[in-house]
Structures are given as C-alpha cells and as structure tokens.
Design a protein around this motif. Structure first.
Motif, mmCIF file in Angstrom:
data_model
loop_
_atom_site.group_PDB
_atom_site.id
_atom_site.type_symbol
_atom_site.label_atom_id
_atom_site.label_comp_id
_atom_site.label_asym_id
_atom_site.label_seq_id
_atom_site.Cartn_x
_atom_site.Cartn_y
_atom_site.Cartn_z
ATOM 1 N N TYR A 33 0.834 -1.196 0.000
ATOM 2 C CA TYR A 33 0.000 0.000 0.000
ATOM 3 C C TYR A 33 0.872 1.251 0.000
ATOM 4 O O TYR A 33 1.980 1.260 0.546
ATOM 5 N N TYR A 35 0.210 5.362 1.210
ATOM 6 C CA TYR A 35 -0.625 6.380 1.825
ATOM 7 C C TYR A 35 0.143 7.693 1.798
ATOM 8 O O TYR A 35 1.363 7.699 1.689
ATOM 9 N N GLN A 37 0.272 11.772 3.733
ATOM 10 C CA GLN A 37 -0.208 12.657 4.789
ATOM 11 C C GLN A 37 0.317 14.057 4.497
ATOM 12 O O GLN A 37 1.509 14.336 4.653
ATOM 13 N N GLN A 41 -2.508 17.186 8.310
ATOM 14 C CA GLN A 41 -3.774 16.572 7.933
ATOM 15 C C GLN A 41 -3.751 15.069 8.209
ATOM 16 O O GLN A 41 -2.784 14.533 8.730
ATOM 17 N N LYS A 42 -4.852 14.420 7.868
ATOM 18 C CA LYS A 42 -4.931 12.993 8.161
ATOM 19 C C LYS A 42 -4.220 12.171 7.100
ATOM 20 O O LYS A 42 -3.875 12.654 6.022
ATOM 21 N N VAL A 43 -3.995 10.930 7.434
ATOM 22 C CA VAL A 43 -3.368 9.994 6.511
ATOM 23 C C VAL A 43 -4.425 9.511 5.521
ATOM 24 O O VAL A 43 -5.526 9.120 5.916
ATOM 25 N N PHE A 45 -5.407 7.103 2.065
ATOM 26 C CA PHE A 45 -5.089 5.959 1.218
ATOM 27 C C PHE A 45 -4.868 6.409 -0.219
ATOM 28 O O PHE A 45 -5.634 7.212 -0.756
ATOM 29 N N SER A 48 -3.576 0.284 -3.358
ATOM 30 C CA SER A 48 -3.179 -1.034 -2.867
ATOM 31 C C SER A 48 -2.740 -1.883 -4.057
ATOM 32 O O SER A 48 -3.196 -1.676 -5.192
ATOM 33 N N PHE A 91 3.730 7.280 3.002
ATOM 34 C CA PHE A 91 3.986 6.065 3.766
ATOM 35 C C PHE A 91 3.711 4.838 2.905
ATOM 36 O O PHE A 91 2.670 4.745 2.254
ATOM 37 N N PHE A 103 3.719 -0.250 8.679
ATOM 38 C CA PHE A 103 4.020 0.981 7.950
ATOM 39 C C PHE A 103 5.513 1.254 7.983
ATOM 40 O O PHE A 103 6.190 0.969 8.975
ATOM 41 N N GLY A 104 6.006 1.836 6.909
ATOM 42 C CA GLY A 104 7.358 2.355 6.914
ATOM 43 C C GLY A 104 7.399 3.689 7.632
ATOM 44 O O GLY A 104 6.363 4.230 8.039
ATOM 45 N N SER A 105 8.587 4.228 7.772
ATOM 46 C CA SER A 105 8.747 5.486 8.511
ATOM 47 C C SER A 105 8.488 6.709 7.641
ATOM 48 O O SER A 105 8.496 7.830 8.140
ATOM 49 N N ARG A 108 9.407 12.136 3.258
ATOM 50 C CA ARG A 108 8.844 13.483 3.187
ATOM 51 C C ARG A 108 9.228 14.095 1.845
ATOM 52 O O ARG A 108 10.404 14.311 1.564
ATOM 53 N N PHE B 90 -4.220 8.623 15.894
ATOM 54 C CA PHE B 90 -5.134 8.418 14.782
ATOM 55 C C PHE B 90 -5.936 7.140 14.979
ATOM 56 O O PHE B 90 -5.372 6.080 15.239
ATOM 57 N N GLY B 107 -8.950 8.698 10.724
ATOM 58 C CA GLY B 107 -9.573 9.905 11.209
ATOM 59 C C GLY B 107 -8.612 11.073 11.090
ATOM 60 O O GLY B 107 -7.459 10.920 10.662
#
Lengths: 112, 116
Positions: A33, A35, A37, A41-43, A45, A48, A91, A103-105, A108, B90, B107
């Motif tokens: 996957y 993702y 961010q 803000q939120k993460v 998707f 996949s 991510f 998840f990976g780190s 940026r 989160f 969220g």
C-alpha cells in the motif's frame, strides 16, 4: 522485528519533475500500500497492490501516479510531474496474514 | 463505505490523569479498528487493533480501547497519562474490499498534550 524500509527519508524536487519513492516491504508479505499525509492533515489511502497489479486506488491516485514492483523486493511510487500540492509525507505499508499491517517510517516529499 | 470521526482535534490532560480519546466509526461491513500514534516527524506506530475477537483490546504503553457496536465507538483510554504520551493519535477503520485488500480509513487525528 521485520521492518518496512523507505528511501529516501526526505526528498526535495522541483515542480514538474518526476520522483520515485522507494519501499522495501517485509519479505513474505503479499499486499502493499501507499498512503500520504499532507502536513497537519490525516493519513489518506492512495493505492493497494497485490499479485503485481493495482487492487484499489483512491481519487487522489490519478494518471500522474504509478506503482510497480520491479524486482520482487522493491515497491515504488512514481509521480510523473510533481505539483506543489504533492508535498506530503508518503507512507508505504505491507501486509502479511490478516491485518498484520506494517508501515514504513515515510518519505517526506517537498516540491518547490 | 467506511469513515471514522475523532472528536476533539486537541486534548490536554494533566500528568497522571485519565486519557480518553474518542473515535466513532461508520462501516457497511464488519469493521476492523485501529489506533495509531505518531510522534513528531516520525511514522505511524500501532497501539492496538480490534479484529472481532475480544471487545476490550489492550495495547502497548498501557493503552486500551473498547469496541462498542451499539454506539459505533472505539474510544482509546489510558488510566494515567505520562509526559511521553504527548503525540498525535489516529483512529482508523478497515474492512475487506472486494479486491481482498484492507485499506485503512484514518480519522483526522487528536493531538494529545500532557501537562506537568
């Protein structure tokens, strides 16, 4: 403990340039996957990937984005022509048995 | 369709006080629910997950969450806050897609501040 490795940790690119974000998933995982961010803000998707093809993608994942698993170990996200609004933390995640999600780190990405 | 709502973008507690971070979910399929913590400039660390076994889930660092189907909630608690708990939290929901994959819907996050 197995890790998902992402490189580079930080990348700065000029608007309009292509970037490739790299991920090495956990070796026996089957689902992959991406993702993102945006700062503060939120993460969200993006996409996949299973069995060497995209399983699902979000509205964000437009024609400027592509993913591939070129050599059976790396999993890459390519952005063909970066825009300022692509600046975000990206991510990678991989999944083995049910919901053993890692998840990976993150990478940026800063587009200037 | 799935979604999560985190009530309170910022929560402040005193050190040693109860931590309560709220999460409500919406899901058309049996949900799997997660709490992740993110420290500044770092990745996402799994605190705990609900995968339809016990409704009270214990996680790392003394956190736990209870799945309440009737209330569509999955609130995160910790009896006694520590300064090191200051971070962004989160909540996420996932369900099996037709493709077989499990994408997460996150969220908007709750930033926890712990006061000395």
């Amino acid at each position: 403990e197995p890790e998902v490795t992402q490189t580079p940790s930080h990348q700065v690119t000029q608007m309009g340039q292509e970037v490739i974000l790299r991920c090495v998933p956990i070796s026996n995982h089957l689902y992959f996957y991406w993702y993102r961010q945006i700062l503060g803000q939120k993460v969200e998707f993006l996409v996949s990937f299973y069995n060497n093809e995209i399983s699902e993608k979000s509205e964000i994942f437009d024609d400027q984005f592509s993913v591939e698993r070129p050599d059976g170990s790396n999993f890459t996200l390519k952005i063909r022509s970066t825009k300022l609004e692509d600046s975000a933390m990206y991510f990678c995640a991989s999944e083995g048995v049910l919901l053993s999600y890692t998840f990976g780190s993150g990478t940026r990405l800063t587009v200037v | 369709a799935q979604s999560v709502t985190q009530l309170g973008s910022h929560v402040s507690v005193s050190e040693g006080a109860l931590v309560l971070l709220r999460c409500n979910y919406s899901s058309s399929v049996p949900p799997y629910l997660f709490w992740y913590v993110q420290y500044p400039n770092q990745g996402l660390q799994l605190l705990l997950k609900y995968t339809s076994a016990a409704t009270l889930v214990k996680g790392i660092n003394g956190f736990e969450a209870e799945f309440k189907k009737s209330e569509t909630s999955f609130h995160l608690t910790k009896p006694s806050a520590h300064m090191s708990d200051a971070a962004e939290y989160f909540c996420a929901v996932s369900g099996r897609a037709s493709s077989g994959t499990y994408k997460y819907i996150f969220g908007t996050g709750t930033r926890l501040k712990v006061l000395a």
